[in-house]
Design an enzyme around this catalytic site. Structure first.
Site, PDB file in Angstrom:
ATOM      1  CG  HIS A  18      -0.411  -0.110   2.541  1.00  0.00           C
ATOM      2  ND1 HIS A  18       0.382   0.870   3.064  1.00  0.00           N
ATOM      3  CD2 HIS A  18      -0.499  -1.071   3.505  1.00  0.00           C
ATOM      4  CE1 HIS A  18       0.756   0.538   4.290  1.00  0.00           C
ATOM      5  NE2 HIS A  18       0.235  -0.647   4.578  1.00  0.00           N
ATOM      6  CG  HIS A  21       3.927  -1.675   2.367  1.00  0.00           C
ATOM      7  ND1 HIS A  21       2.704  -2.215   2.097  1.00  0.00           N
ATOM      8  CD2 HIS A  21       4.201  -2.023   3.648  1.00  0.00           C
ATOM      9  CE1 HIS A  21       2.256  -2.881   3.145  1.00  0.00           C
ATOM     10  NE2 HIS A  21       3.145  -2.769   4.114  1.00  0.00           N
ATOM     11  CB  CYS A 126       1.184  -7.619  18.936  1.00  0.00           C
ATOM     12  SG  CYS A 126       0.390  -6.970  17.435  1.00  0.00           S
ATOM     13  CB  CYS A 129       3.979  -6.225  16.333  1.00  0.00           C
ATOM     14  SG  CYS A 129       2.992  -4.753  16.344  1.00  0.00           S
ATOM     15  CB  CYS A 143      -1.255  -4.140  19.712  1.00  0.00           C
ATOM     16  SG  CYS A 143       0.116  -3.553  18.719  1.00  0.00           S
ATOM     17  CG  HIS A 146      -1.294  -3.314  14.682  1.00  0.00           C
ATOM     18  ND1 HIS A 146      -0.157  -3.913  15.166  1.00  0.00           N
ATOM     19  CD2 HIS A 146      -1.109  -3.112  13.369  1.00  0.00           C
ATOM     20  CE1 HIS A 146       0.684  -4.070  14.171  1.00  0.00           C
ATOM     21  NE2 HIS A 146       0.133  -3.596  13.078  1.00  0.00           N
ATOM     22  CE  LYS A 304       2.162   1.691  10.224  1.00  0.00           C
ATOM     23  NZ  LYS A 304       2.380   0.281  10.408  1.00  0.00           N
ATOM     24  CE  LYS A 307      -4.284  -8.458   4.966  1.00  0.00           C
ATOM     25  NZ  LYS A 307      -3.499  -9.684   5.032  1.00  0.00           N
TER      26      LYS A 307
HETATM   27  N1  MSP Z   1       8.796  -7.173   7.915  1.00  0.00           N
HETATM   28  C1  MSP Z   1       8.907  -6.029   8.768  1.00  0.00           C
HETATM   29  C2  MSP Z   1      10.206  -5.302   8.518  1.00  0.00           C
HETATM   30  C3  MSP Z   1      11.437  -6.119   8.687  1.00  0.00           C
HETATM   31  S1  MSP Z   1      12.851  -5.210   8.298  1.00  0.00           S
HETATM   32  C4  MSP Z   1      14.109  -6.121   8.775  1.00  0.00           C
HETATM   33  C5  MSP Z   1       7.751  -5.098   8.534  1.00  0.00           C
HETATM   34  N2  MSP Z   1       7.126  -5.210   7.387  1.00  0.00           N
HETATM   35  S2  MSP Z   1       5.821  -4.394   6.937  1.00  0.00           S
HETATM   36  O1  MSP Z   1       5.517  -4.873   5.627  1.00  0.00           O
HETATM   37  O2  MSP Z   1       4.809  -4.503   7.904  1.00  0.00           O
HETATM   38  O3  MSP Z   1       6.182  -2.881   6.932  1.00  0.00           O
HETATM   39  C6  MSP Z   1       7.356  -2.392   6.390  1.00  0.00           C
HETATM   40  C7  MSP Z   1       7.414  -0.920   6.411  1.00  0.00           C
HETATM   41  O4  MSP Z   1       6.390  -0.324   5.629  1.00  0.00           O
HETATM   42  C8  MSP Z   1       7.215  -0.196   7.743  1.00  0.00           C
HETATM   43  O5  MSP Z   1       8.212  -0.218   8.615  1.00  0.00           O
HETATM   44  C9  MSP Z   1       7.141   1.196   7.233  1.00  0.00           C
HETATM   45  O6  MSP Z   1       8.432   1.567   6.861  1.00  0.00           O
HETATM   46  C10 MSP Z   1       6.274   1.008   6.017  1.00  0.00           C
HETATM   47  N3  MSP Z   1       4.912   1.332   6.335  1.00  0.00           N
HETATM   48  C11 MSP Z   1       3.869   0.486   6.555  1.00  0.00           C
HETATM   49  N4  MSP Z   1       2.765   1.238   6.803  1.00  0.00           N
HETATM   50  C12 MSP Z   1       3.073   2.550   6.755  1.00  0.00           C
HETATM   51  C13 MSP Z   1       2.350   3.751   6.788  1.00  0.00           C
HETATM   52  N5  MSP Z   1       1.061   3.791   7.012  1.00  0.00           N
HETATM   53  N6  MSP Z   1       3.032   4.900   6.539  1.00  0.00           N
HETATM   54  C14 MSP Z   1       4.353   4.926   6.221  1.00  0.00           C
HETATM   55  N7  MSP Z   1       5.054   3.812   6.184  1.00  0.00           N
HETATM   56  C15 MSP Z   1       4.491   2.638   6.589  1.00  0.00           C
HETATM   57  O7  MSP Z   1       7.489  -4.272   9.381  1.00  0.00           O
END
Ligand code: MSP
Length: 676
Positions: A18, A21, A126, A129, A143, A146, A304, A307
């Site tokens: 999304h 990411h 969680c 997380c 949590c 979330h 934030k 999902k």
């Molecule tokens: N798998 C772990 C990271 C391991 S790194 C060794 C993880 N993955 S994740 O897919 O949930 O999220 C990765 C990253 O996406 C978050 O840390 C953040 O950088 C970014 N984001 C996810 N949601 C976000 C927002 N709503 N806004 C900005 N960035 C966000 O965590």
């Protein structure tokens, strides 16, 4: 040449990407591209985090093996990054053998330093997380990230002696080798410092309740805790634990040289990167990364985007309608790096129209078309080396470089915006079309066009870090063969535009988008694509009109309704009571506390007066200054928000949105000219 290693977090494959990411990946790409542009030796890694409870759960639900879920979803990330022009050199999946080798090497090293022991463990867990939270961190028993419910988990685990690293970590936070603090921004560094100073508990780093993970060496029935597994990707991708460590030696920091490693992460996973990761590395006898760079969240409805919360915005619709660069540009320019920002389609469209359609797109079209008209489709054959555009370009390069170094990426975008706007202002001020008519093709005319095109070339070179596809397109329209990836620091210097070479006149880069039409059509994004309209002849008229494919029928219907609704006829005498004049806006500013009102200083003939108009939601001051429009000059004065307005600016009202579209005139028409 500095060696720099940039990484994104690796993304969980139980979710589709999304905007959140995408943001992390795009900003890391901007940093990597800007470093390459500056001449650094750069390596850029991203990838997917494929083990753990979340994936196992999805697989169980679907009745398939976890690797099938991972194999299906990892390409979604890989493909999206390709679509978005992400310049990663490597993409690591934690299910790859090279990664497992790296994790086994980390565990071997940590075990050798005596930092593992086995003990019973229970606590609040969680699942999204993949982390335990102490009672004190819970928010209303849920949590802290979330707000979701937690599971009480109890098992016998391998523990890592995290508590041993309290002091070394505090020392790390207090040092800033080479002037670079371990965490950016400073406020987050302070949060991490307080967390560690409050005391660290040992960390459980194996799981027996799940089986989808890397088997923990020496502990049958245990898999490696997903964060120890995942964090290790940053070094396994460089070859740690494999036969060849050349990349590790080249890019990972080392006391005897090496590179500088920057992990870009969202603030949600800062603690894992700024506390656990350096502690694991210290225990393993390996150098820590140079810096963990943390950004804020994209929020939707004040929460934030995630999902789990169910409020995600996916990039698909916007990309289908606008392509990737407008979204890249928006994400970078809209969020003040390090802080949170709210995502809205309205904000996206207004940035798109202001910066790309009216800003870069319109300025580029004007500049290229006018030069092509003047010089038989070619770039000018005289250059100019001392002028205001050159100074603006120099200032933009400096501002951009400083902003990137301080992670103020929104300011880096602002530096490009300012350069484009000064080029636009220069065209308006020098009126090359008028000179061509009055004086013919003179050396001075060559120099004017050289300035605008050369300024745009430098804007494109800077833009190559943020919107590479667009930068390549701008360069090609200027007749250059190099694309965004070939741009180097040398291209930021004034005077590289080849003289007398063919220009490519093409339709506007970014057709204006009509917000109302866009939203009406969001349900069917294919139809909602913005399109372009026939170009008007006057050089300064906005080159595109806000339309959508499916808007044509709506516009026809609206025109019919308008004809039907026309009021009683007036006589010519009635009409002649109106004193309509061409006026030039010499200054403009948005009226404070008003969304719509713009205060303009307008020159009508020899007279300068203040006119307030309800156009600020559709136009910025920069778009007005130096331009000529049609005004009602004999309107009785009226006070608007306490400002006396002496006249009225004329605009067409867009049928669907009610938005004003100003009536422009050929810039050659002198101010004060009567309109009838
Ligand atoms: N798998 C772990 C990271 C391991 S790194 C060794 C993880 N993955 S994740 O897919 O949930 O999220 C990765 C990253 O996406 C978050 O840390 C953040 O950088 C970014 N984001 C996810 N949601 C976000 C927002 N709503 N806004 C900005 N960035 C966000 O965590």
């Amino acid at each position: 040449m500095a060696r720099r290693y940039f990484t994104t977090p690796i993304y969980y494959v139980n979710d589709r990407p999304h905007i959140g990411h995408l943001y992390t990946t795009v900003v890391t790409d901007v940093l990597a591209r800007a470093a390459r542009l500056a001449g650094d030796d750069v390596r850029f890694l991203t990838g997917t985090d494929e083990h753990g409870q979340n994936i196992e759960k999805v697989a169980r639900k679907e009745g398939v093996a976890p690797i099938a879920v991972a194999d299906r979803n990892a390409p979604t990330f890989r493909d999206l990054w390709k679509t978005f022009g992400i310049s990663n050199d490597d993409f690591i999946r934690t299910t790859e053998p090279r990664h497992r080798a790296g994790v086994e090497e980390m565990i071997r090293r940590i075990a050798a330093s005596g930092d593992f022991y086995v003990a019973a463990h229970e606590g609040w867990y969680c699942a999204p997380c993949e982390a335990f939270y102490p009672e004190k961190d819970l928010v209303d028993g849920s949590c802290p990230v979330h707000g979701g419910s937690l599971e009480w988990q109890k098992e016998e685990n391998v523990f890592f002696r995290l508590s041993r690293y309290e002091k070394p970590l505090l020392t790390l936070y207090g040092s800033a080798p080479g002037g670079i603090p371990f965490v950016f921004p400073e406020t987050r560094l302070n949060e991490v410092r307080s967390f560690v100073a409050a005391g660290l508990k040992d960390l459980s780093v194996s799981r027996t309740t799940i089986s989808w993970g890397i088997p923990f060496p020496g502990h049958p029935g245990h898999v490696v805790y997903v964060w120890l597994d995942a964090l290790t990707n940053y070094v396994s991708a460089l070859g740690l634990g494999g036969g060849d460590q050349a990349l590790f030696d080249r890019y990972w920091p080392s006391p005897s040289g090496g590179g500088r490693a920057f992990h870009v992460v969202g603030k949600d996973i800062l603690r894992f990167h700024a506390v656990y990761w350096p502690a694991f590395l210290m225990s393993a006898g390996l150098p820590v990364p140079t810096q963990v760079v943390s950004h804020g969240f994209w929020l939707k409805d004040d929460r934030k985007m995630s999902k789990t919360v169910g409020n995600v915005v996916r990039p698909d619709d916007l990309v289908a309608s606008f392509g990737v660069d407008p979204l890249r540009w928006f994400l970078v320019s809209e969020m003040s790096f390090g802080h949170d920002a709210s995502f809205s389609d309205e904000a996206f469209l207004s940035t798109y129209n202001a910066d790309l359609a009216n800003g870069l797109g319109n300025t580029l079209s004007r500049a290229v078309r006018m030069a092509a008209d003047a010089f038989g489709g070619k770039t000018p054959s005289e250059r100019c080396d001392d002028n205001e555009v050159k100074r603006a370009a120099g200032a933009a390069v400096r501002a951009f470089t400083e902003a990137v170094a301080g992670y103020r990426l929104h300011e880096a975008a602002g530096a490009i915006r300012a350069l484009v706007s000064s080029i636009d202002g220069y065209i308006t001020a020098t009126e090359p079309w008028k000179r061509a008519k009055a004086e013919g093709i003179t050396p001075a005319l060559h120099r004017i066009h050289h300035n605008t095109l050369e300024g745009l070339r430098i804007a494109a070179a800077l833009l190559s870090a943020i919107a590479p596809g667009t930068a390549s397109e701008v360069l090609s329209r200027l007749g250059l063969e190099k694309g965004a990836s070939d741009v180097t620091a040398a291209d930021l210097a004034w005077g590289q535009l080849p003289l007398g070479t063919p220009l490519a006149v093409a339709p506007p880069l970014f057709p204006r988008a009509d917000p109302k039409l866009f939203f009406a059509n969001l349900a069917n994004p294919k139809e909602a694509k913005v399109t372009e309209e026939k170009k008007p002849d006057a050089p300064n008229v906005n080159e595109t009109a806000p339309v959508a494919v499916s808007a044509v029928a709506a516009a026809v219907a609206a025109a019919a309704a308008l004809a039907a609704a026309a009021g009683p006829k007036i006589s010519i005498d009635d009409f002649l009571k109106l004193d309509l004049r061409v006026g030039e806006v010499v200054a403009a500013e948005k009226v404070e506390k008003s969304k719509k009102l713009m205060k303009m200083t307008v020159k009508i003939g020899d007279e300068v007066r203040t006119i307030v108009g309800g156009i600020a939601a559709a136009y910025t001051a920069e778009q007005l200054i130096g331009k000529k429009f049609v005004f009602v000059a004999n309107l009785a004065p009226a006070k608007l928000m306490g400002i006396e307005s002496n006249g009225m600016i004329l605009a067409a009202t867009l049928p669907e949105t009610g938005e004003p579209s100003l009536l422009t005139v050929d810039q050659a028409v002198p101010s004060g000219a009567k309109v009838k």
